[in-house]
Write an enzyme that holds these catalytic residues in place. Structure first.
Site, PDB file in Angstrom:
ATOM      1  N   ARG A 228       0.888  -1.164   0.000  1.00 46.16           N
ATOM      2  CA  ARG A 228       0.000   0.000   0.000  1.00 46.16           C
ATOM      3  C   ARG A 228       0.914   1.198   0.000  1.00 46.16           C
ATOM      4  O   ARG A 228       1.661   1.413   0.944  1.00 46.16           O
ATOM      5  CB  ARG A 228      -0.893  -0.002   1.239  1.00 46.16           C
ATOM      6  CG  ARG A 228      -1.869  -1.167   1.209  1.00 46.16           C
ATOM      7  CD  ARG A 228      -2.730  -1.240   2.451  1.00 46.16           C
ATOM      8  NE  ARG A 228      -3.502  -2.488   2.440  1.00 46.16           N
ATOM      9  CZ  ARG A 228      -4.320  -2.858   3.399  1.00 46.16           C
ATOM     10  NH1 ARG A 228      -4.491  -2.090   4.452  1.00 46.16           N
ATOM     11  NH2 ARG A 228      -4.973  -3.997   3.320  1.00 46.16           N
ATOM     12  N   HIS A 255      -3.277 -27.851  -6.721  1.00 44.13           N
ATOM     13  CA  HIS A 255      -3.521 -26.547  -6.083  1.00 44.13           C
ATOM     14  C   HIS A 255      -2.222 -25.914  -5.584  1.00 44.13           C
ATOM     15  O   HIS A 255      -2.057 -24.700  -5.679  1.00 44.13           O
ATOM     16  CB  HIS A 255      -4.506 -26.697  -4.920  1.00 44.13           C
ATOM     17  CG  HIS A 255      -5.938 -26.693  -5.347  1.00 44.13           C
ATOM     18  ND1 HIS A 255      -6.514 -27.756  -5.988  1.00 44.13           N
ATOM     19  CD2 HIS A 255      -6.907 -25.745  -5.248  1.00 44.13           C
ATOM     20  CE1 HIS A 255      -7.782 -27.467  -6.255  1.00 44.13           C
ATOM     21  NE2 HIS A 255      -8.043 -26.258  -5.829  1.00 44.13           N
ATOM     22  N   ASP A 278     -10.914 -31.044   0.016  1.00 43.79           N
ATOM     23  CA  ASP A 278     -11.766 -29.958  -0.508  1.00 43.79           C
ATOM     24  C   ASP A 278     -12.467 -30.465  -1.780  1.00 43.79           C
ATOM     25  O   ASP A 278     -12.789 -29.689  -2.678  1.00 43.79           O
ATOM     26  CB  ASP A 278     -10.948 -28.697  -0.794  1.00 43.79           C
ATOM     27  CG  ASP A 278     -11.820 -27.448  -0.965  1.00 43.79           C
ATOM     28  OD1 ASP A 278     -13.006 -27.482  -0.598  1.00 43.79           O
ATOM     29  OD2 ASP A 278     -11.297 -26.439  -1.494  1.00 43.79           O
TER      30      ASP A 278
HETATM   31 ZN   LIG Z   1     -14.140 -25.801   0.261  1.00 42.61          ZN
END
Ligand SMILES: [Zn+2]
Length: 402
Positions: A228, A255, A278
């Site tokens: 920032r 992933h 997942d």
């Molecule tokens: Zn999930």
């Protein structure tokens, strides 16, 4: 129910190996773990044929498999999913919802209660994980933006009052009201996890102090270092690594690349890292078109290269992994010992979900949840609560002569 004795295996407790060990099960409970063969008159005997015998895998973040999603709204979906994942070594799991309207979440909670009564052919349920809808829009990943919102006490109090089966809730801690929400979850004994978040360190630290103790699928849908103006800020990823939080990892091998698997393992170790699938509905199914979320209002996705993607291929839309793949990948891609890889799929998730008094290790007195697999983590047999619910057939089960 009588005794079942499993001999001629390498036991993974998972804190040590017991080579040539014997484990005795009785009435759904581990009755004894022994360094050598023992006499158990009248017991059925299973020969593990030199394979590994480990505590069953515990998947604390899973949406579906075998063509079904927990958001389908049917009891059949719940039962087919646990059956599918049991074939790959999962003995208990936490059904996980996606960001949705309140009515859909309540319906899923209803279906869970019904399915729970008839679940005897698959992995057992550990309670429900609500993933969302209190997320950062900019880190939504494949969560449907139409349903993403800030924590609203009126709404979450109604949901919390509706069901006593919620054991975990994932939210973005930087949202207005998220700290109060975390405190409320802690008060209720529900695991609060940071997820789909754009938080910086100050947000995560405050969240950690107020009940958020787990980072949901670390690295996925989560801020890293940002700038920032000229100044750098640690994101949710660095914060989760720095603080004494638990983390969960999708180790489908897609992933997260091997260096990140190694990095997390190096920093967090086997005690603070849980492997999760997942998985969405296409786990255990052929590749091609599929749907993320419920059949009626889910997102169309494409399964290719061993992962689900949004149709424009801009983002992953869930994995199609199974728990045995997670363990195999930690060994083969991240050079982790088999002992630690199994621990991250058993003892550690059990401790994170506060079921370690009953599950996650081969110790007398715990639930008889076991998997038997070869050196490539191909599952030969899965036992849930002392019942053989899956076997490839090469293991002979005979009654021992007295
Ligand atoms: Zn999930």
């Amino acid at each position: 129910m009588g005794f079942l004795k499993i001999t001629n295996g390498t036991l993974i407790t998972p804190f040590r190996y017991i080579r040539g060990g014997t484990i005795v099960l009785q009435d759904g409970v581990i009755q004894g773990v022994h360094e050598r063969d023992v006499d158990v008159p009248g017991a059925a005997v299973m020969d593990a044929q030199g394979k590994f015998v480990a505590p069953g895998f515990i998947d604390i973040h899973v949406h579906g498999g075998g063509g079904y999603d927990f958001m389908d709204g049917t009891e059949e979906a719940f039962l087919k999913i646990v059956e599918l994942h049991a074939q790959y070594g999962t003995t208990s799991l936490v059904p996980t919802t996606l960001t949705a309207e309140k009515a859909d979440l309540l319906r899923t909670l209803d279906t869970y209660e019904k399915a729970k009564l008839n679940n005897n052919r698959g992995a057992s349920f550990l309670g429900i994980h609500l993933e969302g809808p209190y997320f950062s829009l900019s880190q939504r990943g494949a969560q449907d933006p139409r349903y993403i919102r800030n924590p609203d006490p009126t709404e979450y109090e109604e949901i919390l009052a509706y069901s006593s089966s919620i054991v975990r809730w994932s939210a973005a801690p930087e949202l207005e009201g998220a700290i109060q929400f975390g405190r409320r979850l802690r008060e209720k004994g529900i695991l609060a996890a940071i997820a789909h978040t754009d938080a910086v360190y100050a947000d995560v630290l405050e969240a950690y102090e107020n009940g958020y103790t787990l980072a949901t699928h670390l690295y996925s849908a989560m801020s890293g270092v940002t700038r920032r103006n000229a100044f750098r800020y640690a994101g949710a990823i660095e914060s989760a690594l720095l603080l004494d939080m638990d983390v969960e990892l999708i180790t489908d091998g897609i992933h997260l690349p091997p260096p990140l698997l190694k990095l997390v393992y190096k920093i967090k170790g086997a005690d603070r890292t849980a492997l999760i699938t997942d998985a969405m509905r296409a786990a255990g199914m052929p590749e091609g078109e599929s749907i993320l979320g419920s059949r009626t209002n889910g997102l169309p996705v494409l399964v290719e290269d061993g992962v689900a993607k949004l149709l424009d291929r801009s983002s992953f839309a869930g994995s199609v992994a199974t728990t045995n793949q997670l363990v195999r990948n930690m060994v083969q891609l991240a050079d982790v010992s088999l002992l630690d890889a199994v621990r991250m799929a058993s003892a550690t998730p059990a401790r994170i979900m506060s079921v370690d008094a009953r599950k996650g290790a081969l110790v007398a007195g715990k639930d008889a949840d076991l998997v038997i697999f070869d050196e490539n983590i191909n599952i030969a047999t899965t036992i849930v609560n002392g019942q053989i619910i899956y076997t490839k057939g090469q293991i002979v089960n005979t009654v021992q002569a007295i």
